[in-house]
Motif scaffolding. Structure first.
Motif, PDB file in Angstrom:
ATOM      1  N   LEU A  21       0.717  -1.115  -0.312  1.00 44.24           N
ATOM      2  CA  LEU A  21      -0.246  -0.189  -0.230  1.00 44.24           C
ATOM      3  C   LEU A  21       1.334   1.336   0.169  1.00 44.24           C
ATOM      4  CD1 LEU A  21      -2.689  -1.568   2.880  1.00 44.24           C
ATOM      5  CD2 LEU A  21      -2.894  -0.575   0.110  1.00 44.24           C
ATOM      6  N   LYS A  22       2.062   1.530   0.795  1.00 46.95           N
ATOM      7  CA  LYS A  22       2.795   1.980   0.721  1.00 46.95           C
ATOM      8  C   LYS A  22       3.671   2.894  -0.545  1.00 46.95           C
ATOM      9  CE  LYS A  22       6.117   3.781   4.297  1.00 46.95           C
ATOM     10  NZ  LYS A  22       7.253   3.653   5.355  1.00 46.95           N
ATOM     11  N   ARG A  23       3.959   1.550  -0.947  1.00 44.44           N
ATOM     12  CA  ARG A  23       4.547   1.727  -2.701  1.00 44.44           C
ATOM     13  C   ARG A  23       3.670   2.418  -3.296  1.00 44.44           C
ATOM     14  NH1 ARG A  23       7.511  -3.799  -3.143  1.00 44.44           N
ATOM     15  NH2 ARG A  23       5.423  -3.782  -1.903  1.00 44.44           N
ATOM     16  N   ILE A  32      -6.544   4.927  -3.664  1.00 42.61           N
ATOM     17  CA  ILE A  32      -8.645   4.277  -3.234  1.00 42.61           C
ATOM     18  C   ILE A  32      -7.728   2.851  -3.472  1.00 42.61           C
ATOM     19  CG2 ILE A  32     -10.448   3.866  -4.460  1.00 42.61           C
ATOM     20  CD1 ILE A  32      -9.314   6.310  -6.053  1.00 42.61           C
ATOM     21  N   VAL A  33      -8.594   1.996  -2.691  1.00 44.69           N
ATOM     22  CA  VAL A  33      -8.722   0.762  -2.252  1.00 44.69           C
ATOM     23  C   VAL A  33      -9.775  -0.229  -2.361  1.00 44.69           C
ATOM     24  CG1 VAL A  33      -8.036  -1.330  -0.580  1.00 44.69           C
ATOM     25  CG2 VAL A  33      -6.222   0.557  -0.364  1.00 44.69           C
ATOM     26  N   ALA A  87      -8.699   6.301 -12.253  1.00 46.07           N
ATOM     27  CA  ALA A  87      -7.771   6.285 -11.494  1.00 46.07           C
ATOM     28  C   ALA A  87      -7.129   5.985 -12.810  1.00 46.07           C
ATOM     29  CB  ALA A  87      -8.113   4.110 -10.800  1.00 46.07           C
ATOM     30  N   ASP A  88      -5.819   6.543 -12.626  1.00 44.68           N
ATOM     31  CA  ASP A  88      -4.937   6.614 -13.711  1.00 44.68           C
ATOM     32  C   ASP A  88      -3.703   5.426 -13.732  1.00 44.68           C
ATOM     33  OD1 ASP A  88      -4.904   9.414 -14.220  1.00 44.68           O
ATOM     34  OD2 ASP A  88      -5.349  10.110 -11.934  1.00 44.68           O
ATOM     35  N   VAL A  89      -3.536   5.345 -12.269  1.00 38.94           N
ATOM     36  CA  VAL A  89      -3.215   4.062 -12.444  1.00 38.94           C
ATOM     37  C   VAL A  89      -3.165   2.292 -11.644  1.00 38.94           C
ATOM     38  CG1 VAL A  89      -0.418   2.805 -11.444  1.00 38.94           C
ATOM     39  CG2 VAL A  89      -0.634   5.502 -11.481  1.00 38.94           C
ATOM     40  N   LEU A  90      -3.072   1.534 -11.752  1.00 35.21           N
ATOM     41  CA  LEU A  90      -3.709   0.635 -11.368  1.00 35.21           C
ATOM     42  C   LEU A  90      -2.376  -0.887 -10.421  1.00 35.21           C
ATOM     43  CD1 LEU A  90      -6.016  -2.391 -10.582  1.00 35.21           C
ATOM     44  CD2 LEU A  90      -5.222  -2.636 -12.688  1.00 35.21           C
ATOM     45  N   VAL A  91      -2.345  -0.793  -9.201  1.00 32.82           N
ATOM     46  CA  VAL A  91      -1.058  -1.258  -8.923  1.00 32.82           C
ATOM     47  C   VAL A  91      -1.064  -2.807  -8.295  1.00 32.82           C
ATOM     48  CG1 VAL A  91       0.396  -1.261  -6.861  1.00 32.82           C
ATOM     49  CG2 VAL A  91      -0.257   0.711  -8.198  1.00 32.82           C
TER      50      VAL A  91
END
Ligand code: C2G
Length: 131
Positions: A21-23, A32-33, A87-91
């Protein structure tokens, strides 16, 4: 503002969860989770989570690098969630490497290395063995 989205159950919160989450948050300004509902976790893993949705949500929401938490009801709705939350990014952790590449048309998709040697399942097993 660059928004990041990620998904998971985050049951029996551990250092692997905190680190991802931090990264993930370092890839933008707003994390956003999508937190699996208890029903979704049952379907995914064949067991109910140890911590209820409400407890898992409270834990995640209290982290300074988590900005927003919503309930993920279905694995099939990722595209809708990405679009809905802009969202711009999905991690995701690299145990999912390649699995979400289909969303590259609507956002950037990044897989981060998992923290080795720790998992919720393993913690549950150890507690069972030693109790
Ligand atoms: N994770 C990690 N290191 C670990 C364990 C987990 O980096 N040692 C990461 C996972 O890769 C995932 C996140 O923590 O990105 C949440 O893990 P889970 O709660 O196990 O999530 P999962 O069941 O993989 O759900 O549709 C996607 C799923 O909902 C993801």
């Amino acid at each position: 503002m660059r928004k990041i989205i990620t998904f998971g159950t985050f049951d029996v919160l551990h250092i692997g969860h905190i680190r991802i989450l931090k990264r993930a948050r370092e890839h933008g300004d707003h994390l956003i989770v999508g937190l699996s509902s208890d029903e979704l976790n049952f379907n995914k893993k064949g067991r109910n989570p140890i911590y209820s949705f409400q407890s898992r949500e409270e834990l995640l929401s209290s982290m300074r690098f988590v900005d927003e938490v919503f309930k993920e009801e279905s694995l099939e709705q990722k595209r809708e969630y990405i679009l809905k939350y802009n969202a711009d990014v999905l991690v995701m952790g690299d145990d999912w490497a390649g699995k979400f590449d289909e969303f590259k048309d609507v956002c950037e998709v990044i897989y981060l290395p998992r923290t080795p040697s720790i998992s919720t399942t393993e913690i549950i097993e150890i507690i069972k063995e030693t109790s």
